[in-house]
Write a protein that holds these residues in place. Sequence first.
Motif, PDB file in Angstrom:
ATOM      1  N   GLU A  12       0.829  -1.203   0.000  1.00  0.00           N
ATOM      2  CA  GLU A  12       0.000   0.000   0.000  1.00  0.00           C
ATOM      3  C   GLU A  12       0.864   1.254   0.000  1.00  0.00           C
ATOM      4  OE1 GLU A  12      -3.087   2.360   2.912  1.00  0.00           O
ATOM      5  OE2 GLU A  12      -3.095   0.171   2.996  1.00  0.00           O
ATOM      6  N   GLN A  13       0.541   2.201  -0.886  1.00  0.00           N
ATOM      7  CA  GLN A  13       1.284   3.453  -1.010  1.00  0.00           C
ATOM      8  C   GLN A  13       0.538   4.644  -0.430  1.00  0.00           C
ATOM      9  OE1 GLN A  13       4.518   3.297  -2.542  1.00  0.00           O
ATOM     10  NE2 GLN A  13       3.986   1.127  -2.261  1.00  0.00           N
ATOM     11  N   SER A  14      -0.754   4.721  -0.658  1.00  0.00           N
ATOM     12  CA  SER A  14      -1.526   5.877  -0.197  1.00  0.00           C
ATOM     13  C   SER A  14      -3.015   5.573  -0.258  1.00  0.00           C
ATOM     14  CB  SER A  14      -1.219   7.117  -1.062  1.00  0.00           C
ATOM     15  OG  SER A  14      -1.527   6.865  -2.429  1.00  0.00           O
ATOM     16  N   GLN A  15      -3.805   6.450   0.391  1.00  0.00           N
ATOM     17  CA  GLN A  15      -5.257   6.369   0.366  1.00  0.00           C
ATOM     18  C   GLN A  15      -5.819   7.738   0.001  1.00  0.00           C
ATOM     19  OE1 GLN A  15      -6.806   4.873   4.049  1.00  0.00           O
ATOM     20  NE2 GLN A  15      -5.409   3.128   4.101  1.00  0.00           N
ATOM     21  N   HIS A  16      -6.906   7.738  -0.757  1.00  0.00           N
ATOM     22  CA  HIS A  16      -7.487   8.994  -1.215  1.00  0.00           C
ATOM     23  C   HIS A  16      -9.007   8.926  -1.092  1.00  0.00           C
ATOM     24  CE1 HIS A  16      -3.558  10.068  -3.004  1.00  0.00           C
ATOM     25  NE2 HIS A  16      -3.499   8.779  -3.277  1.00  0.00           N
ATOM     26  N   MET A  17      -9.567   9.847  -0.319  1.00  0.00           N
ATOM     27  CA  MET A  17     -11.016   9.940  -0.223  1.00  0.00           C
ATOM     28  C   MET A  17     -11.556  10.591  -1.487  1.00  0.00           C
ATOM     29  SD  MET A  17     -11.552   8.680   2.797  1.00  0.00           S
ATOM     30  CE  MET A  17     -13.262   9.115   3.125  1.00  0.00           C
ATOM     31  N   LEU A  18     -12.611  10.029  -2.041  1.00  0.00           N
ATOM     32  CA  LEU A  18     -13.237  10.604  -3.234  1.00  0.00           C
ATOM     33  C   LEU A  18     -14.259  11.645  -2.765  1.00  0.00           C
ATOM     34  CD1 LEU A  18     -13.664   7.422  -5.453  1.00  0.00           C
ATOM     35  CD2 LEU A  18     -11.726   8.982  -5.258  1.00  0.00           C
ATOM     36  N   ASP A  19     -13.700  12.768  -2.269  1.00  0.00           N
ATOM     37  CA  ASP A  19     -14.522  13.797  -1.645  1.00  0.00           C
ATOM     38  C   ASP A  19     -14.804  14.985  -2.559  1.00  0.00           C
ATOM     39  OD1 ASP A  19     -11.941  14.688  -1.710  1.00  0.00           O
ATOM     40  OD2 ASP A  19     -11.782  15.148   0.421  1.00  0.00           O
ATOM     41  N   LYS A  20     -14.450  14.831  -3.841  1.00  0.00           N
ATOM     42  CA  LYS A  20     -14.760  15.868  -4.829  1.00  0.00           C
ATOM     43  C   LYS A  20     -15.484  15.228  -6.003  1.00  0.00           C
ATOM     44  CE  LYS A  20     -10.657  17.430  -5.762  1.00  0.00           C
ATOM     45  NZ  LYS A  20      -9.601  18.325  -6.307  1.00  0.00           N
ATOM     46  N   GLU A  21     -16.196  16.039  -6.761  1.00  0.00           N
ATOM     47  CA  GLU A  21     -16.918  15.491  -7.910  1.00  0.00           C
ATOM     48  C   GLU A  21     -15.956  14.900  -8.930  1.00  0.00           C
ATOM     49  OE1 GLU A  21     -19.572  17.217 -11.567  1.00  0.00           O
ATOM     50  OE2 GLU A  21     -20.171  17.815  -9.541  1.00  0.00           O
TER      51      GLU A  21
END
Length: 226
Positions: A12-21
């Motif tokens: 695992e390298q990173s996590q990203h919340m899909l908090d934008k359109e």
Amino acid sequence: MSVLIVYLDGEEQSQHMLDKESIVIGRRAGNDVQLLHPTVSGTHAKIVTIRGDSFIEDLDSTNGVRINGNKIGKSLLKDGDEVRIGKFTLRFVDDATLANISLPPVPDGMKSIIHDTAWSGNSLSNAETVMVAPKLDEKLVGSLAIIEGPGTGKELLLNRTLTTLGKPGVQVAVITRRSDGYFLAQVEGNGMLKLNDKSVKDAGPLRSGDKIEVAGTALRFNLRQA
């Protein structure tokens, strides 16, 4: 809110919340998700989320975008989908799955029991039982020490909202950090993970000293000073 977890060579390298359109993925700085590798185009793909549904689109990249091994132009993302962009694998976890992982909060005024355990040889033994308020002490942070398997001796701080364990395609578990503690659940794999040498399938709270076994690796969970 859905999450995109980035892996490289199974790590695992990173996590990203899909908090934008709209979330843009690519090699160049300035992208919402930057993937530094020559197999990734400057602007490679984008994810658009509309009313809870997330769609990924290839932005005329050189090496294309694959979902679960199939090359796509534009596609709806489903929970557990594995997106291949260059050398990277991106795992999509939808908000419904995240909601199911998290247990309902402990009602106000109630208390929970935490077993403080001592590690001795290859077994766990209860040292004492204490009553604590359900809210996690802000001065404490969870950690995982690898005790059996590849990387034995390494330790990982659980300072993210969501931490994944295991191997994609084999067995994957997640640990979520909440205000009332840390919780473990399995999200992928035919066999069940083990907690303190017992198979578990439902989300549950972690206690300091718990032993977790997932995808052939054994880890010890502890609470420590941040």
